[in-house]
Write a protein that holds these residues in place. Structure first.
Motif, mmCIF file in Angstrom:
data_model
loop_
_atom_site.group_PDB
_atom_site.id
_atom_site.type_symbol
_atom_site.label_atom_id
_atom_site.label_comp_id
_atom_site.label_asym_id
_atom_site.label_seq_id
_atom_site.Cartn_x
_atom_site.Cartn_y
_atom_site.Cartn_z
ATOM 1 N N VAL A 172 -1.421 0.429 18.617
ATOM 2 C CA VAL A 172 -2.122 -0.709 18.017
ATOM 3 C C VAL A 172 -1.446 -1.980 18.485
ATOM 4 O O VAL A 172 -0.219 -2.067 18.564
ATOM 5 C CB VAL A 172 -2.071 -0.621 16.467
ATOM 6 N N LEU A 173 -2.260 -2.980 18.812
ATOM 7 C CA LEU A 173 -1.761 -4.293 19.194
ATOM 8 C C LEU A 173 -1.664 -5.142 17.934
ATOM 9 O O LEU A 173 -2.661 -5.405 17.267
ATOM 10 C CB LEU A 173 -2.721 -4.946 20.203
ATOM 11 N N LEU A 174 -0.426 -5.525 17.578
ATOM 12 C CA LEU A 174 -0.181 -6.347 16.391
ATOM 13 C C LEU A 174 0.380 -7.694 16.815
ATOM 14 O O LEU A 174 1.098 -7.786 17.802
ATOM 15 C CB LEU A 174 0.845 -5.681 15.464
ATOM 16 N N SER A 175 0.059 -8.718 16.051
ATOM 17 C CA SER A 175 0.633 -10.041 16.270
ATOM 18 C C SER A 175 1.804 -10.201 15.310
ATOM 19 O O SER A 175 1.612 -10.349 14.099
ATOM 20 C CB SER A 175 -0.427 -11.119 16.036
ATOM 21 N N ILE A 176 3.026 -10.131 15.855
ATOM 22 C CA ILE A 176 4.237 -10.226 15.040
ATOM 23 C C ILE A 176 5.122 -11.322 15.624
ATOM 24 O O ILE A 176 5.426 -11.323 16.819
ATOM 25 C CB ILE A 176 5.003 -8.887 15.039
ATOM 26 N N LEU A 177 5.534 -12.261 14.772
ATOM 27 C CA LEU A 177 6.396 -13.381 15.189
ATOM 28 C C LEU A 177 5.794 -14.138 16.378
ATOM 29 O O LEU A 177 6.446 -14.387 17.377
ATOM 30 C CB LEU A 177 7.803 -12.881 15.536
ATOM 31 N N GLN A 178 4.531 -14.448 16.269
ATOM 32 C CA GLN A 178 3.765 -15.180 17.280
ATOM 33 C C GLN A 178 3.733 -14.484 18.646
ATOM 34 O O GLN A 178 3.570 -15.124 19.681
ATOM 35 C CB GLN A 178 4.295 -16.621 17.467
ATOM 36 N N ARG A 179 3.926 -13.181 18.661
ATOM 37 C CA ARG A 179 3.841 -12.416 19.914
ATOM 38 C C ARG A 179 2.971 -11.187 19.689
ATOM 39 O O ARG A 179 2.959 -10.617 18.610
ATOM 40 C CB ARG A 179 5.235 -11.949 20.356
ATOM 41 N N GLN A 180 2.276 -10.794 20.734
ATOM 42 C CA GLN A 180 1.483 -9.570 20.697
ATOM 43 C C GLN A 180 2.402 -8.385 21.022
ATOM 44 O O GLN A 180 3.100 -8.410 22.034
ATOM 45 C CB GLN A 180 0.347 -9.640 21.732
ATOM 46 N N GLN A 181 2.421 -7.390 20.144
ATOM 47 C CA GLN A 181 3.278 -6.217 20.329
ATOM 48 C C GLN A 181 2.434 -4.945 20.306
ATOM 49 O O GLN A 181 1.602 -4.770 19.420
ATOM 50 C CB GLN A 181 4.314 -6.129 19.186
ATOM 51 N N HIS A 182 2.673 -4.067 21.267
ATOM 52 C CA HIS A 182 2.061 -2.743 21.243
ATOM 53 C C HIS A 182 2.970 -1.853 20.390
ATOM 54 O O HIS A 182 4.155 -1.734 20.682
ATOM 55 C CB HIS A 182 1.966 -2.152 22.658
ATOM 56 N N MET A 183 2.406 -1.257 19.337
ATOM 57 C CA MET A 183 3.205 -0.438 18.428
ATOM 58 C C MET A 183 2.518 0.908 18.221
ATOM 59 O O MET A 183 1.290 0.983 18.150
ATOM 60 C CB MET A 183 3.376 -1.147 17.081
ATOM 61 N N ALA A 184 3.313 1.950 18.106
ATOM 62 C CA ALA A 184 2.791 3.300 17.872
ATOM 63 C C ALA A 184 2.841 3.606 16.375
ATOM 64 O O ALA A 184 3.828 3.307 15.696
ATOM 65 C CB ALA A 184 3.608 4.320 18.640
ATOM 66 N N PHE A 185 1.758 4.205 15.870
ATOM 67 C CA PHE A 185 1.657 4.605 14.469
ATOM 68 C C PHE A 185 1.067 6.004 14.391
ATOM 69 O O PHE A 185 0.357 6.440 15.294
ATOM 70 C CB PHE A 185 0.741 3.651 13.684
ATOM 71 N N SER A 186 1.336 6.659 13.280
ATOM 72 C CA SER A 186 0.673 7.931 13.001
ATOM 73 C C SER A 186 -0.809 7.630 12.750
ATOM 74 O O SER A 186 -1.147 6.592 12.182
ATOM 75 C CB SER A 186 1.291 8.570 11.762
ATOM 76 N N VAL A 187 -1.680 8.533 13.149
ATOM 77 C CA VAL A 187 -3.104 8.380 12.892
ATOM 78 C C VAL A 187 -3.373 8.167 11.412
ATOM 79 O O VAL A 187 -4.255 7.413 11.026
ATOM 80 C CB VAL A 187 -3.868 9.623 13.412
ATOM 81 N N LYS A 188 -2.552 8.794 10.571
ATOM 82 C CA LYS A 188 -2.754 8.706 9.126
ATOM 83 C C LYS A 188 -2.331 7.368 8.550
ATOM 84 O O LYS A 188 -2.613 7.077 7.398
ATOM 85 C CB LYS A 188 -1.997 9.839 8.441
ATOM 86 N N GLN A 189 -1.642 6.533 9.328
ATOM 87 C CA GLN A 189 -1.197 5.226 8.855
ATOM 88 C C GLN A 189 -2.198 4.124 9.195
ATOM 89 O O GLN A 189 -1.957 2.973 8.881
ATOM 90 C CB GLN A 189 0.135 4.849 9.492
ATOM 91 N N VAL A 190 -3.285 4.478 9.858
ATOM 92 C CA VAL A 190 -4.215 3.477 10.360
ATOM 93 C C VAL A 190 -5.624 3.802 9.878
ATOM 94 O O VAL A 190 -6.031 4.957 9.870
ATOM 95 C CB VAL A 190 -4.183 3.462 11.909
ATOM 96 N N ARG A 191 -6.359 2.732 9.464
ATOM 97 C CA ARG A 191 -7.765 2.940 9.106
ATOM 98 C C ARG A 191 -8.600 1.834 9.732
ATOM 99 O O ARG A 191 -8.110 0.728 9.979
ATOM 100 C CB ARG A 191 -7.954 2.976 7.589
ATOM 101 N N SER A 192 -9.848 2.159 9.977
ATOM 102 C CA SER A 192 -10.774 1.198 10.570
ATOM 103 C C SER A 192 -11.132 0.123 9.568
ATOM 104 O O SER A 192 -11.324 0.395 8.386
ATOM 105 C CB SER A 192 -12.033 1.933 11.044
#
Length: 173
Positions: free
Chosen positions: A151-171
């Motif tokens: 998932v691409l998250l905006s953290i501290l004014q930067r775009q970060q690619h981060m890995a998560f468990s499928v169960k931690q993410v919802r549409s």
């Protein structure tokens, strides 16, 4: 099987030896018994990695469907992992069919719910539902194996690619 035969079939609880309900279930199925062993998918942290493990909903029990008259009850007690049939006095205690049906329905719905979140399309908005990034929204990029997503998250004014468990993410859409 006739309707009358179906009416004779009842669910019974089997008490298993500590930590051996999976073994008992496997050996009973090999002997062609109809069993129900409800399990949960649980994430545990081992050696710094998050692993998904299957654990029994009832750690020392499983359920078996038997005919009071026609089923062969003798091999059950000597099956590996089995401690005993749950009984009141000398009579095995039947478990209400409605309880088993409810457990089966909930287990089925749980599997379908988990699978519903397993498929996202690239570019879709998602929300993190658990962990330190809970409630943050991001953009689904792609899958990483069967259990992880990027998932691409905006953290501290930067775009970060981060890995998560499928169960931690919802549409979100």
């Amino acid at each position: 099987m006739s309707e009358n035969a179906d009416e004779q079939l009842r669910w019974y609880a089997i008490q298993c030896k500590g930590g051996e309900s999976f073994r008992a279930a496997e050996h009973l199925m090999r002997q062609n018994y109809h069993i129900f062993h409800p399990v949960l998918e649980v994430e545990r942290k081992r050696r710094g990695k998050v692993e998904t493990q299957r654990e029994p909903l009832f750690p020392y029990y499983l359920f078996i469907r038997l005919d009071r008259q026609a089923s062969n009850w003798r091999p059950i007690r000597s099956t590996r992992g089995v401690l005993k049939l749950v009984s009141f006095g000398r009579e095995p205690a039947a478990v209400p069919d409605g309880l088993i049906e409810t457990l089966m329905t909930q287990a089925s719905e749980s599997e379908n719910h988990d699978n519903a979140n397993a498929y996202f399309r690239p570019g879709a908005k998602v929300e993190i539902t658990d962990g330190p990034f809970k409630d943050l929204e991001g953009v689904f990029i792609n899958r990483k194996g069967e259990e992880r997503v990027i998932v691409l998250l905006s953290i501290l004014q930067r775009q970060q690619h981060m890995a998560f468990s499928v169960k931690q993410v919802r549409s979100v859409e």
